[in-house]
Structures are given as structure tokens and as C-alpha cells.
Design a protein around this motif. Sequence first.
Motif, PDB file in Angstrom:
ATOM      1  N   UNK A   6     -23.083   0.448 -31.016  1.00 53.60           N
ATOM      2  CA  UNK A   6     -21.700   0.658 -30.572  1.00 53.60           C
ATOM      3  C   UNK A   6     -21.733   1.335 -29.206  1.00 53.60           C
ATOM      4  N   UNK A   7     -20.832   0.975 -28.328  1.00 46.80           N
ATOM      5  CA  UNK A   7     -20.772   1.613 -27.013  1.00 46.80           C
ATOM      6  C   UNK A   7     -19.440   1.378 -26.344  1.00 46.80           C
ATOM      7  N   UNK A   8     -19.419   1.605 -25.034  1.00 46.63           N
ATOM      8  CA  UNK A   8     -18.188   1.453 -24.254  1.00 46.63           C
ATOM      9  C   UNK A   8     -18.415   0.459 -23.120  1.00 46.63           C
ATOM     10  N   UNK A   9     -17.320  -0.162 -22.711  1.00 46.47           N
ATOM     11  CA  UNK A   9     -17.383  -1.011 -21.520  1.00 46.47           C
ATOM     12  C   UNK A   9     -16.192  -0.696 -20.632  1.00 46.47           C
ATOM     13  N   UNK A  10     -16.423  -0.703 -19.328  1.00 47.50           N
ATOM     14  CA  UNK A  10     -15.311  -0.782 -18.381  1.00 47.50           C
ATOM     15  C   UNK A  10     -15.236  -2.238 -17.956  1.00 47.50           C
ATOM     16  N   UNK A  11     -14.322  -2.960 -18.581  1.00 45.12           N
ATOM     17  CA  UNK A  11     -14.160  -4.392 -18.332  1.00 45.12           C
ATOM     18  C   UNK A  11     -13.314  -4.553 -17.069  1.00 45.12           C
ATOM     19  N   UNK A  12     -14.005  -4.571 -15.932  1.00 48.52           N
ATOM     20  CA  UNK A  12     -13.321  -4.631 -14.639  1.00 48.52           C
ATOM     21  C   UNK A  12     -12.507  -5.925 -14.548  1.00 48.52           C
ATOM     22  N   UNK A  13     -11.264  -5.795 -14.109  1.00 44.81           N
ATOM     23  CA  UNK A  13     -10.371  -6.952 -14.009  1.00 44.81           C
ATOM     24  C   UNK A  13      -9.756  -7.004 -12.622  1.00 44.81           C
TER      25      UNK A  13
END
Lengths: 333, 333
Positions: free
Chosen positions: B173-180
Motif C-alpha cells: 500500500x502507498x501513495x501517489x501524486x497522480x499529476x494531471x
Amino acid sequence: MKLGSLKQGRDGELIVVSRDLARAVRATGIAPTLQAALDSWSVSAPKLAALYARLQAGSSGKRIEGEFAFDAALAEGKVAAPLPRSYEFVDGSAYLPHVERVRRARGAQVPESFYSDPLMYQAVSAGFYGPRDPVVVPDAAYGIDLEAEIVIVTDDVPMAATPAAAAGHIVLVGLVNDVSLRNLIPAELEKGFGFLQSKPRSALSPVLVTPDELGPAWRDNKVHLPLRSWVNGQWFGAPEAGEDMQFDFAQLIAHAAKSRPLGAGTIVGSGTVANQDESRGASCFAEKRVLEIIRDGKPTTPFMAFGDVVRIDLTDAEGRSICGSIEQTMAKL
Amino acid sequence: MKLGSLKQGRDGELIVVSRDLARAVRATGIAPTLQAALDSWSVSAPKLAALYARLQAGSSGKRIEGEFAFDAALAEGKVAAPLPRSYEFVDGSAYLPHVERVRRARGAQVPESFYSDPLMYQAVSAGFYGPRDPVVVPDAAYGIDLEAEIVIVTDDVPMAATPAAAAGHIVLVGLVNDVSLRNLIPAELEKGFGFLQSKPRSALSPVLVTPDELGPAWRDNKVHLPLRSWVNGQWFGAPEAGEDMQFDFAQLIAHAAKSRPLGAGTIVGSGTVANQDESRGASCFAEKRVLEIIRDGKPTTPFMAFGDVVRIDLTDAEGRSICGSIEQTMAKL
């Protein structure tokens, strides 16, 4: 040169294949896998080319150490996709006759922008079928279709590369059977986020080749040869891949790289090859059905059934296969 | 356990990180990279867990051989994304309050099917920014936005796996900064093939953790903690990731696996975390702007400018960071 992979683990075992696709030799002393070779292409490519030259020199009958019959390995199902898994596959839809017909069949216009701005989507790259692997689908009601396409593979492409710069990053050329599940497409596209379930895993040709293997048929960043396909042994189509390709591979690469770099080993697809000349047949059932709709008001050809066999090949002027053929049977999960 | 990667080549160097994220040790004797560990997870996971136990036992002051300060390495920019490149990233949009507001702002309804059929797209996986890397964009006019999300990583998931079976394939499990790139989205979605240029590379959190590290906050295949974000040091939002998630990670995996297997190391994203409770703030500027449109008829908050800094973190009940924070500056190419 021509490069492929034997089935071995998740990423295969890199091999160099003779021009006539009859013989091959492991290249694992140069790089264990094709991805590894692409990751250090400027170093590995000259070594692979030297090995290819040695293999070719052996063609007259003098075998080189470790060579084996590639055609036999292929027939025995031992050949993997050249890239059994890849980090990125972006697939275009560069043949506008296909797009125009699909829209015409449903009474819609092609937006003017489609002639200057490529249609392209993020495709699944995590696994490619080997050229003789069955296409496994849970349910034939999903509407199983082939899509015969040309692909190229890049080395590292910087973000915002121009088409002129992108052309220099095309290192390999091959074929893909971009398997499509047509009956899952309408609902999925209506949701607005593109293909996911409707575009499962695809197959690659037995080998990928450097553009020089195509001779004069590689020019303007396009392949100027017919892409041939057959279904259950019947001729299906042979549209000219160099005609009606609205955007060449350099333009497709530049489109994908607008806001990000493309890593070594990125696969870029042309989209299903289609010509204005309908007598050349189709590269997918969707196209064939659309022509029936335009002609008869409804499609009469069904999508594929389990057991159906697809064959896709690209041959030179003398009829010799360039990348080897994709031959796949549709199979139930 | 907690796993990360030091910057090294294309795939990083696998490390095991202490629970408090202060210390780490190379795990390259077990597997050279996290992808390699995931490729043989049943063999490598117990070995990594044993190394993690040794590292934890050293927390009281007794150092283990080869350990180094993870926090210092992170601050020095030496930490890569745990998976610097991956073969597949499928990103959901599981928080319906976000979808509802986006539609409401443009006067559209949410289709009934959206409550039973997940929205999900094929995202770029070929390269992830490290947690302290700048987000590089050619032009701020593209409309730079963050999206704070939870991600999970799978081992091998068979085709057509049920949600119940899929739950057993969540390994990290982790985090993402899903750049848009928001201003590129409307034209791209209108073309019908989903996101390509509008969703460039994303960043992952410094470490990925096994679900047991979340204790009781991991249940029902969801993370029951607020996902916190800040922009330029200002509080931006802290929506509860366990609330309003219409589809849990097992359902998202099953959705993606309907017509294909998912390979080891597949990353599945939750979509931007959003709650019905607007007081908890947003996880992206698009959400903030949509709330302004609903309230004032027009957005007043612009997207990000070069130099803006995003921070995303997931903390436990005592305020301790679980995966480390993502901290990125927006930068011009």
C-alpha cells in the motif's frame, strides 16, 4: 538485424535471428533480455549487430556456435513476444479511412481536428502474447476481434521531442495483433476514460527488426508494404501500410511525448491498417462489419468464435516474411 | 514491512526501511529491485520481512550492518519511487463525491451505472517520479494539478479474478501524486480514447508498506485514515480515504482483471480522495474549483504555477507518517 526472445521466465531470453528467420542464436552474453538491450541500446546494438553479421555469414551452411533452428522453436511454441512485457505501449489510430468508416456507419462526422491531431490511447503493455500463443478470453460474447498493426519500438525519447527529433528514436519495427473485445467497447468509451477491459493483452510478431531490414520499404517513418491477414486460412486483407497513414511514426511518438519522456522499449502502434481502397480488405472484423453496415444497413459477419485462427504477416516484394507471422487461435479461459 | 528504492540505474536499488522511516538497509542480497522482489514475492517476501525484523530490532540504538539514515537520503533526493518504473498502473475514480461534483459543476448527471461499475483508466506506468523530484511540465498553461491518492500493488492476479480472490493479491500500500494537466483533458476526452497527454508521469510515496503496517486502519480493502495534502505549506485537504470510496481495492482489481491477468507489481490507484463532507478540503485543484463553480458560478482558484510546492502524507492516529510524504515542486521543462 532481427531480434526475438525465447520463452524463459517473465522477460524471455534474448536471441538474434537470421534474416530468413530459419536460424537463431542466444544473445544473452550481450544482454539477458531485449528490455536490457534497449536500456543500454547505444552499447548493446553494435554488439548485437556484430552477432547478427556472424549469424548471417553462417547462412551458407557454416553454422556458428550455439545456433538453433528458429523456425522449429517457433512451431514448437518456444518463442515469446520479443518484449514479453514492456513498460509502455501507446497505440495510435493513424489510418483515417478506418476512423471515417466507423463514424460513417453510425451516422457521425469525423471532427476536422482528427486530420491534424492524432488519436492515440494508453494501451496495456504488462504482457504480450507470444506469436503462437492462443488469445484467451473468458466469454466469446465479449466480441473477439483482431487488429493487424505495425509497431515501432523507441529508445529514450525526451519530453516534448519534435517529430523530426522523434524519428531518430525509432530503433525497431514489428507487428502487433491488438486484440479487441468489441462488445465491451461502447459502454467503456461512453464512460469517457478510454479502453481498459475492451483492450486486453496483444501479441507481437516473432521478431522485431531494425528499420534497415525493410530496405526502401522503410521511408518517411512508415512501412511501405501490405500488411496481410487471414482468418481460418481465408484471405482477410492486405492494405498498404504506407498509404492512408495520416500520421507517421515520428508524429505519433511526438504526440505521446508531448508532456512526458518515453522510456527505452516504448512500443508505439499505428492502429489498424486500412486503406481508402476497399478491395484490399480489412485488418479487423470491426472494419469489415462497418463496410457491411454502409453497404447493407447491417453487419452480417460475426466477430470471432473460439477455435478461430488469425494469421498476420508482413512480406517483402519477393514474398518473404520480414518479422515472422503472428498465428493465434481464439481460446476460452 | 516498508520497502523503498534508492536511485540507481533505471529500476533503483531495493531497500528495507524502518517503521519510523529514520533508517534503512539495502536488500539487494534478497532481490536487486522491488520489481524483482515482486516477481518472486512468495520467496522474497519472507526474507524481506526477516530483514525488516532485524532492522526494527536495531531501533533501540543497536545498528545493523549496512544501515543508513533513510530520512537523510530522502532529504538529499537520493530516494527513488519504490517502483521507478512499472509494467502497469490502472487508476480508478472510486470516490463518487468527486465525480458527482465534477458533473454537477457542468450541469450533467452521474449515470446510475457509475455506482455499480467502477470508472478506471489505463495510466502511464513507465516512469514514476521519486517522492522529492520536481514535476516537470513544458508549459504551465497545461493546467498543472495534483491528485492525492492511495495505491495498492498486487502480485500475480489471474484473469477474471473475483473481488474476493483479488483481495488476496494486495501486497503493498502507498501513495501517489497522480499529476494531471487539466487544460489538456477536455479536448483529449472529447476524442473518446481517454487520457494520454493530460496524465503525465506521477510520483510515488517514499515507501510502500505491507497492509499489516496500517493495523486496524486497513480493513474492507480500504485505508481508513485521512489523506492529507498541503500546497505551499497551506492546508489543502484531509479527506478520509475510508469514507465514500464506492469501490474498494479488491473490486478495482477485479474490474481491471476482467479480461486479462495483472502481472506482479501492478499498481492500482483509488482516484483522487474526496468526501461528501466538504469541510475536509480537497485532494486536487479540480475539486476545489468545482466547489467554487457550484457555490459562485465560476472558479477563483487557479491551477498551479511553476515553483508551487505540493505535499501529500498519510499519518496514523498518533500523527506519524506511514509511507513518508510526497513533496514536489512544479518545474518548467
